[in-house]
Design a protein around this motif. Structure first.
Motif, PDB file in Angstrom:
ATOM      1  N   PRO A 260      27.807  -9.870  22.318  1.00  0.00           N
ATOM      2  CA  PRO A 260      26.696 -10.259  21.161  1.00  0.00           C
ATOM      3  C   PRO A 260      25.351 -10.236  22.536  1.00  0.00           C
ATOM      4  O   PRO A 260      25.560 -10.709  24.023  1.00  0.00           O
ATOM      5  CB  PRO A 260      26.891 -11.234  21.234  1.00  0.00           C
ATOM      6  CG  PRO A 260      28.292 -11.868  21.454  1.00  0.00           C
ATOM      7  CD  PRO A 260      28.304 -10.630  21.879  1.00  0.00           C
ATOM      8  N   SER A 261      24.073  -9.813  22.185  1.00  0.00           N
ATOM      9  CA  SER A 261      23.624  -9.862  23.182  1.00  0.00           C
ATOM     10  C   SER A 261      22.622 -11.455  23.481  1.00  0.00           C
ATOM     11  O   SER A 261      21.781 -11.813  24.266  1.00  0.00           O
ATOM     12  CB  SER A 261      22.204  -8.961  22.713  1.00  0.00           C
ATOM     13  OG  SER A 261      21.769  -9.719  21.467  1.00  0.00           O
ATOM     14  N   GLN A 262      22.787 -12.238  22.391  1.00  0.00           N
ATOM     15  CA  GLN A 262      22.102 -13.560  22.363  1.00  0.00           C
ATOM     16  C   GLN A 262      23.276 -14.904  22.048  1.00  0.00           C
ATOM     17  O   GLN A 262      24.257 -14.113  21.484  1.00  0.00           O
ATOM     18  CB  GLN A 262      20.525 -13.222  21.588  1.00  0.00           C
ATOM     19  CG  GLN A 262      21.382 -13.380  19.519  1.00  0.00           C
ATOM     20  CD  GLN A 262      19.829 -13.051  19.542  1.00  0.00           C
ATOM     21  OE1 GLN A 262      18.800 -13.755  19.899  1.00  0.00           O
ATOM     22  NE2 GLN A 262      20.273 -12.157  18.126  1.00  0.00           N
ATOM     23  N   ASP A 263      22.652 -15.645  22.328  1.00  0.00           N
ATOM     24  CA  ASP A 263      23.077 -17.242  21.623  1.00  0.00           C
ATOM     25  C   ASP A 263      22.667 -17.577  20.241  1.00  0.00           C
ATOM     26  O   ASP A 263      21.646 -16.801  19.963  1.00  0.00           O
ATOM     27  CB  ASP A 263      23.383 -17.648  22.715  1.00  0.00           C
ATOM     28  CG  ASP A 263      24.031 -17.970  23.978  1.00  0.00           C
ATOM     29  OD1 ASP A 263      25.180 -17.391  23.779  1.00  0.00           O
ATOM     30  OD2 ASP A 263      23.521 -18.504  24.527  1.00  0.00           O
ATOM     31  N   GLY A 264      23.250 -17.870  19.588  1.00  0.00           N
ATOM     32  CA  GLY A 264      22.565 -18.797  18.289  1.00  0.00           C
ATOM     33  C   GLY A 264      23.437 -18.116  17.683  1.00  0.00           C
ATOM     34  O   GLY A 264      23.510 -18.146  15.828  1.00  0.00           O
ATOM     35  N   PHE A 265      24.687 -16.738  17.131  1.00  0.00           N
ATOM     36  CA  PHE A 265      24.310 -17.152  16.472  1.00  0.00           C
ATOM     37  C   PHE A 265      26.842 -16.579  15.954  1.00  0.00           C
ATOM     38  O   PHE A 265      26.917 -16.057  17.654  1.00  0.00           O
ATOM     39  CB  PHE A 265      24.954 -15.283  16.220  1.00  0.00           C
ATOM     40  CG  PHE A 265      23.537 -15.362  14.958  1.00  0.00           C
ATOM     41  CD1 PHE A 265      23.058 -15.275  14.135  1.00  0.00           C
ATOM     42  CD2 PHE A 265      22.026 -15.162  15.785  1.00  0.00           C
ATOM     43  CE1 PHE A 265      22.134 -15.210  13.481  1.00  0.00           C
ATOM     44  CE2 PHE A 265      20.636 -14.820  15.172  1.00  0.00           C
ATOM     45  CZ  PHE A 265      20.552 -14.978  13.584  1.00  0.00           C
ATOM     46  N   THR A 266      26.838 -16.649  15.344  1.00  0.00           N
ATOM     47  CA  THR A 266      28.955 -16.733  15.006  1.00  0.00           C
ATOM     48  C   THR A 266      29.029 -15.003  14.916  1.00  0.00           C
ATOM     49  O   THR A 266      28.926 -14.839  13.438  1.00  0.00           O
ATOM     50  CB  THR A 266      29.496 -17.772  15.399  1.00  0.00           C
ATOM     51  OG1 THR A 266      29.476 -18.275  15.522  1.00  0.00           O
ATOM     52  CG2 THR A 266      31.662 -17.349  14.589  1.00  0.00           C
ATOM     53  N   TYR A 267      29.717 -14.210  15.221  1.00  0.00           N
ATOM     54  CA  TYR A 267      30.073 -12.936  14.300  1.00  0.00           C
ATOM     55  C   TYR A 267      31.762 -12.665  14.223  1.00  0.00           C
ATOM     56  O   TYR A 267      33.061 -13.381  15.497  1.00  0.00           O
ATOM     57  CB  TYR A 267      29.503 -11.834  15.917  1.00  0.00           C
ATOM     58  CG  TYR A 267      28.376 -11.722  16.141  1.00  0.00           C
ATOM     59  CD1 TYR A 267      27.760 -11.249  15.654  1.00  0.00           C
ATOM     60  CD2 TYR A 267      27.917 -12.216  17.099  1.00  0.00           C
ATOM     61  CE1 TYR A 267      26.185 -11.210  16.030  1.00  0.00           C
ATOM     62  CE2 TYR A 267      26.759 -12.750  17.782  1.00  0.00           C
ATOM     63  CZ  TYR A 267      25.405 -11.750  16.956  1.00  0.00           C
ATOM     64  OH  TYR A 267      24.747 -11.760  17.996  1.00  0.00           O
ATOM     65  N   LYS A 268      31.934 -11.542  13.225  1.00  0.00           N
ATOM     66  CA  LYS A 268      32.937 -11.921  12.632  1.00  0.00           C
ATOM     67  C   LYS A 268      33.296 -10.878  11.716  1.00  0.00           C
ATOM     68  O   LYS A 268      32.743 -10.384  11.590  1.00  0.00           O
ATOM     69  CB  LYS A 268      32.420 -13.193  11.057  1.00  0.00           C
ATOM     70  CG  LYS A 268      32.850 -14.713  12.031  1.00  0.00           C
ATOM     71  CD  LYS A 268      32.828 -15.724  10.623  1.00  0.00           C
ATOM     72  CE  LYS A 268      32.393 -16.737  11.660  1.00  0.00           C
ATOM     73  NZ  LYS A 268      32.884 -18.124   9.487  1.00  0.00           N
TER      74      LYS A 268
END
Length: 150
Positions: A96-104
């Motif tokens: 992922p290109s950025q923090d602040g999200f959790t990808y599932k």
């Protein structure tokens, strides 16, 4: 007797108060606008990350004629599945290109998948952005940004 002329330099109190009021008004307009811009930017970044993850899933499908069937609950596990199709992480295929999200990977069968980016901080906290194998895209639980995304 000569009149001494003293030339005063500087600002009067009224001029200072007017300048402070103008700066305050500009800040009251600019700060919310900037925060909205930053929120939209974070959402667009998460959408791009989901689209990239979807491409990794589609690439896996083209090679194996099936999608990975492993679901994940965090970004690190998602990276491993995207890399190898299982929970054994052999190489990083997506980042992922950025923090602040959790990808599932929320649901996964040999013929379907549903990906989700869940906001974890700031104004995007709780925002859910989803993408399916049929390219169905949605944003939910995200103040004024709910609906579909392009």
């Amino acid at each position: 007797m000569r009149a001494l002329r003293v030339k005063l330099q500087g600002f009067t109190l009224i001029e200072l108060l007017i300048a402070i009021a103008v700066v305050g008004i500009l800040a009251a307009i600019a700060i919310p606008s900037y925060e909205s811009y930053m929120t939209r930017s974070k959402l667009k970044g998460a959408q791009a990350d989901l689209a990239a993850l979807g491409l990794v899933m589609e690439n896996f499908y083209q090679k194996q004629l099936r999608y990975p069937t492993t679901t994940t609950s965090n970004t690190a596990d998602t990276r491993c599945v995207a890399a190898s199709g299982s929970t054994t992480c052999t190489a990083s295929g997506w980042q992922p290109s950025q923090d602040g999200f959790t990808y599932k990977i929320v649901t996964a069968t040999t013929s379907t998948y549903k990906l989700e980016a869940l906001g974890t901080s700031g104004k995007v906290n709780g925002c859910s952005i989803t993408l399916t194998q049929d390219n169905v895209r949605a944003i939910a639980s995200c103040s004024s940004y709910n609906g579909s995304w392009q």
